[in-house]
Enzyme design. Structure first.
Site, PDB file in Angstrom:
ATOM      1  N   SER A  59       0.817  -1.218   0.000  1.00  0.00           N
ATOM      2  CA  SER A  59       0.000   0.000   0.000  1.00  0.00           C
ATOM      3  C   SER A  59       0.849   1.266   0.000  1.00  0.00           C
ATOM      4  CB  SER A  59      -0.920   0.011   1.215  1.00  0.00           C
ATOM      5  OG  SER A  59      -1.624  -1.202   1.310  1.00  0.00           O
TER       6      SER A  59
HETATM    7  N1  SAH Z   1      -0.312  -5.539   4.002  1.00  0.00           N
HETATM    8  C1  SAH Z   1       0.393  -5.791   2.768  1.00  0.00           C
HETATM    9  C2  SAH Z   1      -0.398  -5.399   1.535  1.00  0.00           C
HETATM   10  C3  SAH Z   1      -1.257  -6.511   1.169  1.00  0.00           C
HETATM   11  S1  SAH Z   1      -2.096  -6.488  -0.365  1.00  0.00           S
HETATM   12  C4  SAH Z   1       1.763  -5.161   2.755  1.00  0.00           C
HETATM   13  O1  SAH Z   1       2.140  -4.489   3.714  1.00  0.00           O
HETATM   14  O2  SAH Z   1       2.490  -5.367   1.773  1.00  0.00           O
HETATM   15  C5  SAH Z   1      -3.431  -7.527   0.149  1.00  0.00           C
HETATM   16  C6  SAH Z   1      -3.073  -8.956   0.433  1.00  0.00           C
HETATM   17  O3  SAH Z   1      -4.242  -9.607   0.920  1.00  0.00           O
HETATM   18  C7  SAH Z   1      -2.649  -9.753  -0.800  1.00  0.00           C
HETATM   19  O4  SAH Z   1      -1.374 -10.278  -0.596  1.00  0.00           O
HETATM   20  C8  SAH Z   1      -3.722 -10.841  -0.916  1.00  0.00           C
HETATM   21  O5  SAH Z   1      -3.217 -12.069  -1.395  1.00  0.00           O
HETATM   22  C9  SAH Z   1      -4.215 -10.963   0.512  1.00  0.00           C
HETATM   23  N2  SAH Z   1      -5.561 -11.512   0.689  1.00  0.00           N
HETATM   24  C10 SAH Z   1      -6.670 -11.345  -0.054  1.00  0.00           C
HETATM   25  N3  SAH Z   1      -7.717 -11.998   0.482  1.00  0.00           N
HETATM   26  C11 SAH Z   1      -7.267 -12.593   1.627  1.00  0.00           C
HETATM   27  C12 SAH Z   1      -7.876 -13.418   2.639  1.00  0.00           C
HETATM   28  N4  SAH Z   1      -9.155 -13.746   2.580  1.00  0.00           N
HETATM   29  N5  SAH Z   1      -7.101 -13.842   3.667  1.00  0.00           N
HETATM   30  C13 SAH Z   1      -5.782 -13.507   3.720  1.00  0.00           C
HETATM   31  N6  SAH Z   1      -5.156 -12.747   2.800  1.00  0.00           N
HETATM   32  C14 SAH Z   1      -5.887 -12.286   1.764  1.00  0.00           C
END
Ligand code: SAH
Length: 212
Positions: A59
């Site tokens: 993000s």
């Molecule tokens: N917090 C992260 C950004 C994550 S982007 C950082 O600091 O880099 C969002 C993430 O959520 C993705 O990697 C995606 O695979 C994951 N995601 C989506 N749905 C999910 C779920 N139901 N449970 C766990 N992870 C999930």
């Protein structure tokens, strides 16, 4: 490239809007470039989201700082993060709370995040591969929950993993545009505040969106 100078410039920029010095100090110490693929490292301290592979993103620093600030961490909390992604947000949470449980649905990202976090010496973060239920009910309740992927609505299964008095920050809306919402769980009616507009990748699974 002088990452230290770049990082200081970003923190200076964030400090115009973000008032919690603890959040800024932690972000001033964590090497964001380490959490992204080589080819994007020169952009690590721009205030923009960046691709981390598998169509996911790390993000925008401003949104990360805003979400973290809204959780009001004091150092004693057990925090749940949904969407480990690169692991960068988990590192920030781990520096401000007691313990972080983070769940990721894509094993490849979880593995990469685990490697960076280990090499940086974090010992209070556990990464789980997400299961049937959204979140990680096994370790609930949490004093803070941060959802870093967008949901169509506030998932009740996450509210039930939140302690009374606990804060959850989650992007809620359509697949392409959301509002960042802060929910404080209370005995009776939960408190709900809108923080800002935002755009996150989709939360996938039961109670959220289907994989496309
Ligand atoms: N917090 C992260 C950004 C994550 S982007 C950082 O600091 O880099 C969002 C993430 O959520 C993705 O990697 C995606 O695979 C994951 N995601 C989506 N749905 C999910 C779920 N139901 N449970 C766990 N992870 C999930």
């Amino acid at each position: 490239m002088d990452f230290e100078a770049e990082r200081a410039r970003l923190i200076e920029h964030l400090s115009r809007e973000i008032k919690d010095r603890r959040v800024l100090d932690v972000m001033a110490r964590i090497p964001r470039e380490r959490f992204m693929p080589e080819e994007n490292r020169h952009l690590a301290y721009e205030d923009i989201p960046l691709p981390i592979g598998l169509e996911q993103t790390i993000s925008q620093p401003f949104i990360i700082a805003l979400m973290t600030e809204a959780l009001e961490l004091t150092g004693t909390e057990k925090v749940l993060e949904i969407g480990t992604g690169s692991g960068y947000q988990a590192a920030i949470l781990a520096a401000l709370a007691r313990y972080v449980v983070t769940v990721e649905r894509l094993p490849k990202l979880a593995k990469m995040a685990s490697k960076v976090l280990d090499s940086l010496g974090y010992r209070n973060i556990v990464i789980h591969h997400s299961g049937e239920t959204l979140g990680w009910p096994e370790a609930a309740p949490y004093e803070a929950i941060l959802v870093t992927a967008a949901a169509p609505r506030v998932p009740p299964e996450l509210i039930s993993q939140l302690a009374i008095g606990g804060r959850m920050v989650i992007p809620v809306g359509s697949r392409y545009l959301q509002k960042l919402v802060k929910i404080t769980r209370q005995k009776r009616k939960n408190r709900v505040e809108n923080l800002c507009g935002c755009r996150f990748v989709s939360l996938i699974g039961k109670g959220a969106w289907e994989d496309e």
